[in-house]
Write a protein that holds these residues in place. Structure first.
Motif, PDB file in Angstrom:
ATOM      1  N   HIS A  26     -19.611  -3.848   8.578  1.00 16.92           N
ATOM      2  CA  HIS A  26     -19.318  -2.770   9.529  1.00 16.92           C
ATOM      3  C   HIS A  26     -17.870  -2.285   9.442  1.00 16.92           C
ATOM      4  N   ILE A  27     -17.006  -3.046   8.751  1.00 13.66           N
ATOM      5  CA  ILE A  27     -15.635  -2.607   8.503  1.00 13.66           C
ATOM      6  C   ILE A  27     -15.258  -2.996   7.073  1.00 13.66           C
ATOM      7  N   VAL A  28     -14.346  -2.234   6.462  1.00  7.13           N
ATOM      8  CA  VAL A  28     -13.821  -2.576   5.140  1.00  7.13           C
ATOM      9  C   VAL A  28     -12.333  -2.256   5.108  1.00  7.13           C
ATOM     10  N   PRO A  29     -11.550  -3.032   4.348  1.00  5.81           N
ATOM     11  CA  PRO A  29     -10.122  -2.732   4.217  1.00  5.81           C
ATOM     12  C   PRO A  29      -9.902  -1.397   3.520  1.00  5.81           C
ATOM     13  N   VAL A  30      -8.843  -0.707   3.923  1.00  7.32           N
ATOM     14  CA  VAL A  30      -8.493   0.556   3.277  1.00  7.32           C
ATOM     15  C   VAL A  30      -6.997   0.562   2.984  1.00  7.32           C
ATOM     16  N   ASP A  89      -5.204 -10.417  13.165  1.00  9.71           N
ATOM     17  CA  ASP A  89      -5.605 -11.797  12.900  1.00  9.71           C
ATOM     18  C   ASP A  89      -4.938 -12.697  13.934  1.00  9.71           C
ATOM     19  N   SER A  90      -5.743 -13.359  14.748  1.00 11.55           N
ATOM     20  CA  SER A  90      -5.192 -14.155  15.850  1.00 11.55           C
ATOM     21  C   SER A  90      -4.363 -15.334  15.361  1.00 11.55           C
ATOM     22  N   ALA A  91      -4.656 -15.831  14.172  1.00 14.68           N
ATOM     23  CA  ALA A  91      -3.921 -16.989  13.656  1.00 14.68           C
ATOM     24  C   ALA A  91      -2.561 -16.595  13.092  1.00 14.68           C
ATOM     25  N   SER A  92      -2.556 -15.579  12.255  1.00 15.78           N
ATOM     26  CA  SER A  92      -1.316 -15.173  11.595  1.00 15.78           C
ATOM     27  C   SER A  92      -0.553 -14.086  12.351  1.00 15.78           C
ATOM     28  N   GLU A  93      -1.218 -13.447  13.330  1.00 20.41           N
ATOM     29  CA  GLU A  93      -0.634 -12.325  14.071  1.00 20.41           C
ATOM     30  C   GLU A  93      -0.431 -11.099  13.181  1.00 20.41           C
ATOM     31  N   ARG A  94      -1.026 -11.119  11.998  1.00 19.66           N
ATOM     32  CA  ARG A  94      -0.867 -10.003  11.068  1.00 19.66           C
ATOM     33  C   ARG A  94      -1.892  -8.916  11.352  1.00 19.66           C
ATOM     34  N   PHE A  95      -1.459  -7.676  11.206  1.00 14.52           N
ATOM     35  CA  PHE A  95      -2.362  -6.546  11.377  1.00 14.52           C
ATOM     36  C   PHE A  95      -2.910  -6.096  10.023  1.00 14.52           C
ATOM     37  N   ASP A  96      -4.194  -5.773  10.000  1.00  8.82           N
ATOM     38  CA  ASP A  96      -4.825  -5.169   8.835  1.00  8.82           C
ATOM     39  C   ASP A  96      -5.431  -3.849   9.276  1.00  8.82           C
ATOM     40  N   PHE A 112      -4.960  -3.294  -5.685  1.00  8.28           N
ATOM     41  CA  PHE A 112      -4.141  -4.438  -5.275  1.00  8.28           C
ATOM     42  C   PHE A 112      -2.715  -3.990  -4.958  1.00  8.28           C
ATOM     43  N   MET A 113      -2.133  -3.165  -5.822  1.00  6.23           N
ATOM     44  CA  MET A 113      -0.771  -2.685  -5.593  1.00  6.23           C
ATOM     45  C   MET A 113      -0.708  -1.827  -4.332  1.00  6.23           C
ATOM     46  N   GLN A 114      -1.691  -0.979  -4.146  1.00  4.34           N
ATOM     47  CA  GLN A 114      -1.718  -0.141  -2.954  1.00  4.34           C
ATOM     48  C   GLN A 114      -1.930  -0.967  -1.690  1.00  4.34           C
ATOM     49  N   SER A 115      -2.633  -2.086  -1.817  1.00  5.42           N
ATOM     50  CA  SER A 115      -2.832  -2.979  -0.675  1.00  5.42           C
ATOM     51  C   SER A 115      -1.511  -3.595  -0.228  1.00  5.42           C
ATOM     52  N   GLN A 116      -0.642  -3.897  -1.194  1.00  8.45           N
ATOM     53  CA  GLN A 116       0.672  -4.442  -0.852  1.00  8.45           C
ATOM     54  C   GLN A 116       1.484  -3.403  -0.090  1.00  8.45           C
ATOM     55  N   ASN A 117       1.421  -2.159  -0.527  1.00  9.77           N
ATOM     56  CA  ASN A 117       2.120  -1.081   0.178  1.00  9.77           C
ATOM     57  C   ASN A 117       1.561  -0.892   1.579  1.00  9.77           C
ATOM     58  N   THR A 118       0.256  -1.050   1.710  1.00 10.34           N
ATOM     59  CA  THR A 118      -0.385  -0.870   3.012  1.00 10.34           C
ATOM     60  C   THR A 118       0.004  -1.981   3.973  1.00 10.34           C
ATOM     61  N   ARG A 119       0.132  -3.204   3.472  1.00  9.60           N
ATOM     62  CA  ARG A 119       0.595  -4.303   4.323  1.00  9.60           C
ATOM     63  C   ARG A 119       2.003  -4.019   4.852  1.00  9.60           C
ATOM     64  N   ALA A 120       2.838  -3.450   3.987  1.00  5.76           N
ATOM     65  CA  ALA A 120       4.188  -3.095   4.426  1.00  5.76           C
ATOM     66  C   ALA A 120       4.134  -2.014   5.501  1.00  5.76           C
ATOM     67  N   PHE A 121       3.235  -1.051   5.332  1.00  2.13           N
ATOM     68  CA  PHE A 121       3.025   0.002   6.331  1.00  2.13           C
ATOM     69  C   PHE A 121       2.598  -0.598   7.666  1.00  2.13           C
ATOM     70  N   ASN A 122       1.639  -1.517   7.622  1.00  4.81           N
ATOM     71  CA  ASN A 122       1.168  -2.170   8.845  1.00  4.81           C
ATOM     72  C   ASN A 122       2.302  -2.914   9.544  1.00  4.81           C
ATOM     73  N   LYS A 123       3.142  -3.581   8.751  1.00  3.67           N
ATOM     74  CA  LYS A 123       4.234  -4.366   9.330  1.00  3.67           C
ATOM     75  C   LYS A 123       5.264  -3.471  10.006  1.00  3.67           C
ATOM     76  N   VAL A 124       5.534  -2.319   9.399  1.00  7.89           N
ATOM     77  CA  VAL A 124       6.468  -1.378  10.016  1.00  7.89           C
ATOM     78  C   VAL A 124       5.964  -0.958  11.395  1.00  7.89           C
ATOM     79  N   LEU A 125       4.690  -0.608  11.473  1.00  9.90           N
ATOM     80  CA  LEU A 125       4.117  -0.194  12.763  1.00  9.90           C
ATOM     81  C   LEU A 125       4.157  -1.325  13.776  1.00  9.90           C
TER      82      LEU A 125
END
Length: 239
Positions: A31-35, A54-61, A148-161
């Motif tokens: 019902h959901i997929v990473p983008v 993620d409740s364990a890591s507190e990381r946003f996806d 994979f490379m774009q996923s790394q950029n997206t994680r950085a985007f999530n962290k900024v927010l």
């Protein structure tokens, strides 16, 4: 059925083919997929883009919603994609990038051998007769590396927010079969907080090229009702 995943090897998989006739059947319960941020605009025209924590890591996806409840995919029917744009994460299955057990921190190309698309009779060959990679495999590997490379950029985007405290929990309400249903457990960008940022902060986000993705996310929330319409049609077909 449990997944059977094995590192891709030209000796073992010399005769292996991928039949893409029902390419998206594997995702019918997702019902959901990473983008990734690079596809926000195209995805947002059809599907809601939301954040999960993620409740364990507190990381946003950040994910695209394909359904309104767990196990429901309203964008796949009989193995076929029902929209115009397919999220990149779904492009290459049953080929995936997996952790290399012999080299910590390294990835390798693996094959989901249990997927019905994998066979030795019909479809796209993974290797040529001389053992070299087929054009089909090369294109899939290039696509996975790019994602994979774009996923790394997206994680950085999530962290900024997250660091700017722009992500807030939100409950979405839609109408299904004439009754309201609430969807919780998601986060969205708080427009009030975004608009209250200083000129310097907004300029910084713009210089980083993040503002188009933020606006694409906010605009995509209008697609929740479109998923509701798909759900209502699905119910009507089975009635």
């Amino acid at each position: 059925m449990s997944l059977q995943i094995a590192p891709l090897q030209k000796e073992k998989h010399a005769q292996t083919k991928i039949n893409i006739a029902n390419a998206f059947a594997f995702a019918q319960d997702q019902h959901i997929v990473p983008v990734v941020v690079q596809e926000f605009v195209r995805i947002g025209a059809e599907m809601p883009i939301v954040f999960i924590k993620d409740s364990a890591s507190e990381r946003f996806d950040v994910v695209a919603m394909l359904g309104l409840k767990t196990g429901e995919n309203l964008m796949v029917a009989e193995g076929q994609w029902q929209g115009f744009y397919v999220p990149k994460v779904l492009w290459n299955h049953p080929l995936i990038l997996a952790d290399d057990p012999s080299k910590e921190g390294q990835l390798l190309v693996a094959l989901v051998e249990s997927n019905p698309m994998v066979n030795t009779e019909t479809g796209h060959a993974l290797f040529n007769e001389d053992g070299t990679e087929s054009d089909f495999l090369k294109s899939r590997v290039d696509s996975m590396r790019e994602f994979f490379m774009q996923s790394q950029n997206t994680r950085a985007f999530n962290k900024v927010l997250a660091d700017m405290e722009l992500l807030v929990p939100q409950t979405l309400t839609i109408t299904l079969e004439g009754k309201p249903r609430e969807i919780s457990g998601i986060y969205i960008v708080d427009e009030k907080k975004l608009n209250s940022l200083s000129d310097e902060q907004l300029l910084d986000l713009n210089k980083r090229g993040l503002m188009p993705a933020i606006y694409a996310h906010l605009m995509s929330l209008q697609q929740v009702q479109r998923l509701g319409e798909r759900a209502n049609k699905a119910v009507a077909k089975t009635a």
